[in-house]
Scaffold this motif. Structure first.
Motif, short mmCIF file in Angstrom:
data_model
loop_
_atom_site.label_atom_id
_atom_site.label_comp_id
_atom_site.label_asym_id
_atom_site.label_seq_id
_atom_site.Cartn_x
_atom_site.Cartn_y
_atom_site.Cartn_z
N HIS A 185 2.62 15.29 -4.36
CA HIS A 185 1.58 16.39 -3.69
C HIS A 185 1.60 17.48 -5.04
N PRO A 186 0.12 17.90 -4.91
CA PRO A 186 -1.01 17.53 -4.23
C PRO A 186 -1.70 16.50 -5.05
N SER A 187 -2.11 15.60 -4.11
CA SER A 187 -3.12 14.65 -4.53
C SER A 187 -4.47 14.38 -4.13
N ARG A 188 -5.45 14.13 -4.63
CA ARG A 188 -6.62 13.95 -4.00
C ARG A 188 -7.41 12.48 -4.64
N ILE A 197 0.76 -1.15 -0.09
CA ILE A 197 -0.04 0.12 0.13
C ILE A 197 1.10 1.34 -0.02
N ILE A 198 0.23 2.27 -0.77
CA ILE A 198 1.13 3.46 -0.69
C ILE A 198 0.08 4.41 -0.04
N PRO A 199 0.35 5.05 1.17
CA PRO A 199 -0.44 5.94 1.88
C PRO A 199 -0.65 7.20 1.17
N PRO A 200 -1.88 7.99 1.37
CA PRO A 200 -2.01 9.39 0.98
C PRO A 200 -0.78 10.33 1.15
N ALA A 201 -0.39 10.11 2.26
CA ALA A 201 0.74 11.03 2.54
C ALA A 201 2.18 10.91 1.82
N ALA A 202 2.27 9.56 1.12
CA ALA A 202 3.48 9.30 0.35
C ALA A 202 3.01 9.27 -1.02
N ILE A 211 5.69 7.44 -3.41
CA ILE A 211 6.13 7.60 -4.56
C ILE A 211 6.21 9.18 -4.58
N ASN A 212 6.40 9.92 -3.65
CA ASN A 212 6.54 11.22 -3.47
C ASN A 212 7.87 11.98 -3.60
N GLU A 213 8.43 11.73 -4.86
CA GLU A 213 9.69 12.19 -5.39
C GLU A 213 9.74 11.98 -6.63
N PRO A 214 10.66 12.80 -7.49
CA PRO A 214 10.68 12.71 -8.85
C PRO A 214 11.20 11.49 -9.45
#
Length: 206
Positions: free
Chosen positions: A116-119, A108-113, A192-195
């Motif tokens: 940004h920004p994601s909805r 699982i990839i949680p919302p915080a990870a 996945i919160n990185e280029p």
């Protein structure tokens, strides 16, 4: 992603397998016991790699089987922390993006990870990255079946050993209580919160 884990186990070989080479009989039993099973704090067992050593076999009174202490190495799925892996999106929920590797579904990839920004889009039941184009934003949907690259950020092992036999009083009390959800013995958390991370299609033409 895959490692060799060294383990020890006592294998019981029944009499009707005595015509088979001991190594072959033990290898078959080890794969039967361990393949596709999670060993606590070891990982998901895939297949036997080799048998390192065999001790003497013993036959105990009242049991015609041979009991052999075996030292062996097993191929185990257990990614190291910060490893980058490619999987496919299985589904999305408010808890995050659920990813499958084909043979392993509990990622699982949680919302915080997420990027940004994601909805979370309730109608489509997908997460959406609101990509900044400089003059506005462009919605990038995380649809099921899309290939996704993520970084492993955490792992979680849960003890799932069966409980002892139930007493009549236990049965009466549990019949009224709601059933517990099945525990997941081994799961991974990703980010996945990185280029460069996220859907492969996002970066193909970048």
């Amino acid at each position: 992603m895959f490692v060799l884990a060294e383990m020890k186990h006592v294998i019981r070989t029944p009499p009707w397998k005595f015509h088979v080479k001991l190594n072959d009989a033990i290898a078959e039993e080890l794969n039967r016991k361990l393949a596709n099973k999670v060993v606590l704090n070891v990982g998901l067992c895939i297949a036997l790699y080799d048998i390192v050593g065999l001790e003497d076999s013993y036959i105990f009174p009242g049991d015609g089987s041979a009991h052999t202490k075996v030292k062996f190495r097993y191929v185990v799925f257990r990614p190291f922390m910060e490893e980058v892996i490619i999987g496919k999106i299985r589904s999305c929920s408010r808890e995050g993006v659920h990813v499958t590797l084909g043979f392993f579904d509990d990622v699982i990839i949680p919302p915080a990870a997420l990027q940004h920004p994601s909805r979370f889009d309730e109608t489509e039941q997908v997460w959406v990255w609101e990509y900044d184009t400089g003059g506005g934003s462009h919605d990038l949907f995380m649809d099921a079946g899309e290939s996704i690259k993520f970084r492993v950020t955490a792992e979680n092992f849960v003890e799932t050993s069966p409980k002892g036999p139930e007493t009549p009083s236990d049965t009466a009390s549990t019949s009224e209580a709601p059933k517990e959800e099945a525990k997941i013995p081994y799961s991974l958390t990703g980010g996945i919160n990185e280029p460069g991370l996220g859907l492969l299609s996002w970066w193909e033409n970048s």
